[in-house]
Design a protein around this motif. Structure first.
Motif, PDB file in Angstrom:
ATOM      1  N   TRP A  41       0.851  -1.188   0.000  1.00 37.59           N
ATOM      2  CA  TRP A  41       0.000   0.000   0.000  1.00 37.59           C
ATOM      3  C   TRP A  41       0.887   1.237   0.000  1.00 37.59           C
ATOM      4  CZ3 TRP A  41      -5.525   0.508   1.185  1.00 37.59           C
ATOM      5  CH2 TRP A  41      -6.210  -0.703   1.101  1.00 37.59           C
ATOM      6  N   ILE A  42       0.421   2.302  -0.659  1.00 38.23           N
ATOM      7  CA  ILE A  42       1.080   3.613  -0.623  1.00 38.23           C
ATOM      8  C   ILE A  42       0.549   4.347   0.597  1.00 38.23           C
ATOM      9  CG2 ILE A  42       1.270   5.850  -1.788  1.00 38.23           C
ATOM     10  CD1 ILE A  42       0.904   4.291  -4.446  1.00 38.23           C
ATOM     11  N   ASN A  43       1.444   5.008   1.326  1.00 29.53           N
ATOM     12  CA  ASN A  43       1.057   5.741   2.531  1.00 29.53           C
ATOM     13  C   ASN A  43       1.003   7.233   2.241  1.00 29.53           C
ATOM     14  OD1 ASN A  43       0.404   6.271   5.190  1.00 29.53           O
ATOM     15  ND2 ASN A  43       2.493   6.060   5.950  1.00 29.53           N
ATOM     16  N   LEU A  44      -0.215   7.782   2.168  1.00 28.07           N
ATOM     17  CA  LEU A  44      -0.406   9.219   2.024  1.00 28.07           C
ATOM     18  C   LEU A  44      -0.440   9.769   3.452  1.00 28.07           C
ATOM     19  CD1 LEU A  44      -2.976  10.960  -0.294  1.00 28.07           C
ATOM     20  CD2 LEU A  44      -2.410  11.835   1.946  1.00 28.07           C
ATOM     21  N   ASP A  45       0.690  10.311   3.904  1.00 31.89           N
ATOM     22  CA  ASP A  45       0.831  10.670   5.310  1.00 31.89           C
ATOM     23  C   ASP A  45       1.869  11.785   5.438  1.00 31.89           C
ATOM     24  OD1 ASP A  45       0.370   9.113   8.251  1.00 31.89           O
ATOM     25  OD2 ASP A  45       2.169  10.352   8.111  1.00 31.89           O
ATOM     26  N   SER A  46       1.525  12.840   6.166  1.00 30.67           N
ATOM     27  CA  SER A  46       2.419  13.996   6.260  1.00 30.67           C
ATOM     28  C   SER A  46       3.735  13.664   6.971  1.00 30.67           C
ATOM     29  CB  SER A  46       1.725  15.157   6.972  1.00 30.67           C
ATOM     30  OG  SER A  46       1.381  14.801   8.290  1.00 30.67           O
ATOM     31  N   ARG A  47       3.752  12.685   7.848  1.00 27.64           N
ATOM     32  CA  ARG A  47       4.974  12.335   8.586  1.00 27.64           C
ATOM     33  C   ARG A  47       5.669  11.097   8.049  1.00 27.64           C
ATOM     34  NH1 ARG A  47       2.475  13.455  14.496  1.00 27.64           N
ATOM     35  NH2 ARG A  47       2.542  15.720  14.354  1.00 27.64           N
ATOM     36  N   ASN A  48       4.903  10.152   7.527  1.00 23.70           N
ATOM     37  CA  ASN A  48       5.475   8.868   7.134  1.00 23.70           C
ATOM     38  C   ASN A  48       5.302   8.531   5.660  1.00 23.70           C
ATOM     39  OD1 ASN A  48       6.384   7.738   9.827  1.00 23.70           O
ATOM     40  ND2 ASN A  48       4.266   8.281  10.264  1.00 23.70           N
ATOM     41  N   GLY A  49       4.760   9.455   4.878  1.00 20.36           N
ATOM     42  CA  GLY A  49       4.669   9.231   3.448  1.00 20.36           C
ATOM     43  C   GLY A  49       6.028   9.425   2.804  1.00 20.36           C
ATOM     44  N   VAL A  50       6.187   8.901   1.594  1.00 17.94           N
ATOM     45  CA  VAL A  50       7.466   8.987   0.893  1.00 17.94           C
ATOM     46  C   VAL A  50       7.281   9.846  -0.359  1.00 17.94           C
ATOM     47  CG1 VAL A  50       9.251   7.664  -0.313  1.00 17.94           C
ATOM     48  CG2 VAL A  50       8.199   6.737   1.765  1.00 17.94           C
ATOM     49  N   ASP A  57      -7.271   1.368  -6.948  1.00 19.65           N
ATOM     50  CA  ASP A  57      -8.201   0.265  -6.708  1.00 19.65           C
ATOM     51  C   ASP A  57      -8.875   0.346  -5.351  1.00 19.65           C
ATOM     52  OD1 ASP A  57      -7.732  -1.436  -9.121  1.00 19.65           O
ATOM     53  OD2 ASP A  57      -5.683  -1.328  -8.352  1.00 19.65           O
ATOM     54  N   ALA A  58      -8.121   0.782  -4.335  1.00 24.14           N
ATOM     55  CA  ALA A  58      -8.658   0.804  -2.973  1.00 24.14           C
ATOM     56  C   ALA A  58      -8.034   1.948  -2.190  1.00 24.14           C
ATOM     57  CB  ALA A  58      -8.379  -0.523  -2.266  1.00 24.14           C
ATOM     58  N   LEU A  59      -8.841   2.546  -1.332  1.00 32.95           N
ATOM     59  CA  LEU A  59      -8.399   3.587  -0.399  1.00 32.95           C
ATOM     60  C   LEU A  59      -8.886   3.191   0.990  1.00 32.95           C
ATOM     61  CD1 LEU A  59      -9.556   6.735  -2.364  1.00 32.95           C
ATOM     62  CD2 LEU A  59      -7.202   6.289  -1.719  1.00 32.95           C
ATOM     63  N   ARG A  60      -8.076   3.504   1.988  1.00 31.50           N
ATOM     64  CA  ARG A  60      -8.503   3.272   3.364  1.00 31.50           C
ATOM     65  C   ARG A  60      -8.050   4.452   4.219  1.00 31.50           C
ATOM     66  NH1 ARG A  60      -6.879  -1.928   4.478  1.00 31.50           N
ATOM     67  NH2 ARG A  60      -4.759  -1.165   4.628  1.00 31.50           N
ATOM     68  N   ALA A  61      -8.960   4.904   5.087  1.00 31.49           N
ATOM     69  CA  ALA A  61      -8.660   5.974   6.044  1.00 31.49           C
ATOM     70  C   ALA A  61      -9.165   5.494   7.400  1.00 31.49           C
ATOM     71  CB  ALA A  61      -9.337   7.270   5.641  1.00 31.49           C
ATOM     72  N   SER A  62      -8.272   4.897   8.167  1.00 31.17           N
ATOM     73  CA  SER A  62      -8.642   4.365   9.476  1.00 31.17           C
ATOM     74  C   SER A  62      -8.200   5.330  10.566  1.00 31.17           C
ATOM     75  CB  SER A  62      -7.998   2.992   9.692  1.00 31.17           C
ATOM     76  OG  SER A  62      -8.343   2.486  10.963  1.00 31.17           O
TER      77      SER A  62
END
Length: 147
Positions: free
Chosen positions: A16-25, A45-50
């Motif tokens: 999974w790709i991490n869309l994240d201000s601290r841990n995204g690349v 294909d899929a998105l998740r926001a937990s």
């Protein structure tokens, strides 16, 4: 197959790709409301926001994230959102965390699937709700696909 975890922190599943201000690349090191995301229309294909949507301010920023998810998901792609909700009887989970800046109830999702309509056009792109349920008395699980 492209799958994106929004605000996954350090708990992103392999592949999974991490869309994240601290841990995204690279270009994925951003807040979810910093749109557009670095991918094309109908490319995911899929998105998740937990346990991240409650950290995005209500109003236009929440709408922007939902609309951006709508833009990038391919037809039939699924967006999964898990949030603490204000429930009856009232639970503390949604309001105790000082970093929560927006609050959700089950009905919040109905503004995005068209079951409720605001008395104005806010530019909300509509979803088909596939799943909407409360688990553990305080946690809402919603899955939707773009209309």
């Amino acid at each position: 197959m492209t799958s994106i975890e929004i605000g996954g922190g350090t708990l992103v599943q392999p592949g999974w790709i991490n869309l994240d201000s601290r841990n995204g690349v690279g270009e994925w090191a951003r807040m979810a409301q910093d749109t557009p995301w670095p991918t094309g229309d109908n490319s995911v294909d899929a998105l998740r926001a937990s346990h991240v949507m409650e950290h995005i301010p209500a109003g236009q920023e929440r709408i922007d994230v939902m609309n951006e998810a709508h833009r990038v998901l391919r037809p039939g792609g699924v967006f999964e959102v898990i949030v603490p909700i204000l429930n009856n009887p009232l639970t503390w989970h949604a309001i105790a965390d000082p970093t929560h800046v927006s609050f959700w109830v089950l009905e919040s999702f109905h503004y995005f699937d068209g079951h409720f309509a605001a008395n104005a056009d806010y530019g909300i792109r509509l979803w088909n709700t596939l799943e909407l349920e409360v688990r553990g008395g305080f946690e809402c699980h919603w899955k939707g696909t773009p209309r």
